[in-house]
Design a protein around this motif. Structure first.
Motif, PDB file in Angstrom:
ATOM      1  N   ALA A  53       0.834  -1.210   0.000  1.00 48.52           N
ATOM      2  CA  ALA A  53       0.000   0.000   0.000  1.00 48.52           C
ATOM      3  C   ALA A  53       0.863   1.252   0.000  1.00 48.52           C
ATOM      4  O   ALA A  53       0.582   2.216  -0.727  1.00 48.52           O
ATOM      5  CB  ALA A  53      -0.945  -0.003   1.208  1.00 48.52           C
ATOM      6  N   GLU A  54       1.927   1.263   0.797  1.00 48.85           N
ATOM      7  CA  GLU A  54       2.817   2.428   0.834  1.00 48.85           C
ATOM      8  C   GLU A  54       3.533   2.588  -0.505  1.00 48.85           C
ATOM      9  O   GLU A  54       3.719   3.700  -0.994  1.00 48.85           O
ATOM     10  CB  GLU A  54       3.814   2.303   1.981  1.00 48.85           C
ATOM     11  N   MET A  55       3.922   1.474  -1.106  1.00 45.40           N
ATOM     12  CA  MET A  55       4.603   1.544  -2.404  1.00 45.40           C
ATOM     13  C   MET A  55       3.652   2.085  -3.473  1.00 45.40           C
ATOM     14  O   MET A  55       4.070   2.870  -4.331  1.00 45.40           O
ATOM     15  CB  MET A  55       5.123   0.150  -2.775  1.00 45.40           C
ATOM     16  N   LYS A  75       2.714   9.188  -6.473  1.00 46.65           N
ATOM     17  CA  LYS A  75       3.424  10.469  -6.403  1.00 46.65           C
ATOM     18  C   LYS A  75       4.455  10.581  -7.527  1.00 46.65           C
ATOM     19  O   LYS A  75       4.588  11.641  -8.142  1.00 46.65           O
ATOM     20  CB  LYS A  75       4.090  10.638  -5.039  1.00 46.65           C
ATOM     21  N   ILE A  76       5.172   9.517  -7.788  1.00 45.36           N
ATOM     22  CA  ILE A  76       6.163   9.545  -8.874  1.00 45.36           C
ATOM     23  C   ILE A  76       5.460   9.753 -10.206  1.00 45.36           C
ATOM     24  O   ILE A  76       5.905  10.553 -11.036  1.00 45.36           O
ATOM     25  CB  ILE A  76       7.010   8.253  -8.882  1.00 45.36           C
ATOM     26  N   ALA A  77       4.347   9.064 -10.422  1.00 46.53           N
ATOM     27  CA  ALA A  77       3.608   9.190 -11.679  1.00 46.53           C
ATOM     28  C   ALA A  77       3.077  10.606 -11.893  1.00 46.53           C
ATOM     29  O   ALA A  77       2.895  11.038 -13.036  1.00 46.53           O
ATOM     30  CB  ALA A  77       2.459   8.188 -11.719  1.00 46.53           C
ATOM     31  N   SER A  78       2.856  11.341 -10.816  1.00 45.58           N
ATOM     32  CA  SER A  78       2.328  12.706 -10.945  1.00 45.58           C
ATOM     33  C   SER A  78       3.424  13.728 -11.269  1.00 45.58           C
ATOM     34  O   SER A  78       3.110  14.875 -11.596  1.00 45.58           O
ATOM     35  CB  SER A  78       1.604  13.113  -9.662  1.00 45.58           C
ATOM     36  N   HIS A  96      12.479   7.060 -10.098  1.00 41.29           N
ATOM     37  CA  HIS A  96      12.303   5.753 -10.744  1.00 41.29           C
ATOM     38  C   HIS A  96      13.466   4.828 -10.409  1.00 41.29           C
ATOM     39  O   HIS A  96      13.268   3.657 -10.099  1.00 41.29           O
ATOM     40  CB  HIS A  96      12.192   5.898 -12.268  1.00 41.29           C
ATOM     41  N   ARG A  97      14.689   5.350 -10.494  1.00 38.28           N
ATOM     42  CA  ARG A  97      15.859   4.524 -10.172  1.00 38.28           C
ATOM     43  C   ARG A  97      15.803   4.009  -8.741  1.00 38.28           C
ATOM     44  O   ARG A  97      16.090   2.854  -8.469  1.00 38.28           O
ATOM     45  CB  ARG A  97      17.147   5.312 -10.367  1.00 38.28           C
ATOM     46  N   ILE A  98      15.446   4.906  -7.825  1.00 37.91           N
ATOM     47  CA  ILE A  98      15.414   4.540  -6.414  1.00 37.91           C
ATOM     48  C   ILE A  98      14.322   3.504  -6.140  1.00 37.91           C
ATOM     49  O   ILE A  98      14.583   2.458  -5.544  1.00 37.91           O
ATOM     50  CB  ILE A  98      15.192   5.788  -5.534  1.00 37.91           C
ATOM     51  N   PHE A  99      13.106   3.788  -6.551  1.00 36.01           N
ATOM     52  CA  PHE A  99      11.973   2.975  -6.134  1.00 36.01           C
ATOM     53  C   PHE A  99      11.563   1.885  -7.115  1.00 36.01           C
ATOM     54  O   PHE A  99      10.759   1.018  -6.754  1.00 36.01           O
ATOM     55  CB  PHE A  99      10.771   3.878  -5.813  1.00 36.01           C
ATOM     56  N   HIS A 100      12.100   1.901  -8.324  1.00 36.76           N
ATOM     57  CA  HIS A 100      11.747   0.863  -9.281  1.00 36.76           C
ATOM     58  C   HIS A 100      12.948   0.033  -9.706  1.00 36.76           C
ATOM     59  O   HIS A 100      12.878  -1.195  -9.717  1.00 36.76           O
ATOM     60  CB  HIS A 100      11.054   1.473 -10.499  1.00 36.76           C
TER      61      HIS A 100
END
Length: 168
Positions: free
Chosen positions: A63-65, A71-74, A86-90
């Protein structure tokens, strides 16, 4: 309100990288995994390699992800900042599943990144939890305590400082 991650505990890591997750963390992962239901195994995301002052793994419920992903998509496309997120979280992340015995497997690569050999410290951080090598965790804890003492003085009121950040 989503269930949060609280507390700290140290757990043995076996030669295959298997380590038990604290029971309260497992309950929080279940509650914050939209696809979880009784009989299924909860999933979460491990983020690695980007926290410069903290040599740990960051672990986020599904859920947090999803909240982070929205937020990243916005963000404006094709910007350096969005690429960095993107690099950090994906890119620098892996999905993990808690097995039926309450354990996860930390790959050799993840263990090497943070220096874990036979023990891992789990630290609840509210909306996420961290996995540390014991000595690095203790050093980071001392660093935080020193920073708080500098901000408040040794007899300062931490809750009073927290009140200065309140939005309501």
């Amino acid at each position: 309100m989503a269930r949060v991650f609280r507390g700290e505990s140290t757990h043995k890591v076996d030669g295959k990288g298997r380590v038990s997750i604290p029971a309260s963390f497992r309950r929080a992962l279940e509650k914050n995994d939209p696809d979880w239901k009784e009989g299924l195994l909860p999933q979460f995301v491990i983020v690695y390699g980007w926290v410069k002052k903290k040599k740990c793994l960051l672990c986020f419920s599904m859920a947090e992800m999803e909240r982070i992903d929205r937020k990243i998509a916005s963000m404006e496309r094709f910007t350096k900042l969005r690429d960095a997120f993107h690099r950090i979280f994906h890119t620098q992340s892996v999905e993990a599943t808690v097995d039926e015995t309450g354990r996860i497997v930390l790959s050799q690569r993840l263990r090497e990144l943070i220096g874990i050999s036979n023990e891992a410290v789990f630290a609840g951080m509210g909306e996420h939890f961290e996995i540390w090598e014991n000595d690095a965790y203790r050093a980071d804890q001392a660093r935080l305590e020193e920073a708080i003492d500098e901000e408040l003085g040794e007899d300062g009121d931490l809750l009073a400082l927290l009140d200065t950040f309140s939005r309501s």
